[in-house]
Design a protein around this motif. Sequence first.
Motif, PDB file in Angstrom:
ATOM      1  N   TYR A 114       1.250   0.668   5.457  1.00  0.00           N
ATOM      2  CA  TYR A 114       1.632   0.084   4.474  1.00  0.00           C
ATOM      3  C   TYR A 114       1.728   0.267   3.619  1.00  0.00           C
ATOM      4  O   TYR A 114       3.240   0.146   2.567  1.00  0.00           O
ATOM      5  N   CYS A 165       4.550  -0.756  14.383  1.00  0.00           N
ATOM      6  CA  CYS A 165       2.432  -1.907  14.853  1.00  0.00           C
ATOM      7  C   CYS A 165       2.716  -1.503  16.904  1.00  0.00           C
ATOM      8  O   CYS A 165       3.764  -2.539  17.176  1.00  0.00           O
ATOM      9  N   TYR A 184       4.669  -6.061   7.433  1.00  0.00           N
ATOM     10  CA  TYR A 184       3.516  -5.716   7.777  1.00  0.00           C
ATOM     11  C   TYR A 184       2.195  -6.583   6.307  1.00  0.00           C
ATOM     12  O   TYR A 184       1.419  -6.844   7.649  1.00  0.00           O
TER      13      TYR A 184
END
Length: 135
Positions: A92, A100, A111
């Motif tokens: 991030y 992800c 995130y």
Amino acid sequence: MKKHIITVIVILISMLFTYAAIFKGMDYSLFLADMSKSPLLVKYDKNLLAPGVIGTELLIVILLNFSATRKLGFFLSFFVMAIFSLYLSTLYFFFTNIPCSCGGILGKMPYPVHIVFNICFTVLSGTGVLLSNKS
């Protein structure tokens, strides 16, 4: 009371890792593809790493659900959640547009939400470790 808290923690962590493992396994090719997009995993063989991740998640569930191995399950869960929280935080803060590979609803979280979610489960796992130490 402590026994009930441990039971709730075991159920929550078991649900998380069972859910994550099932969704990764259900769309294994997407899981591999998403892992391949991670700049932090370029040096690792995804064909070894991917089953290792799913296997570790299922191992945690098994360990947590037997009183003789529960403490080890909490330790492993704590370690995995801490490492994964660090991994997500690194993606991030230092990279952009990295998907992800969690699968299901977990993979759809932004995130920052996912990082906080993981930290909460890391704390739950740590609480499990501490409570089982006092048993």
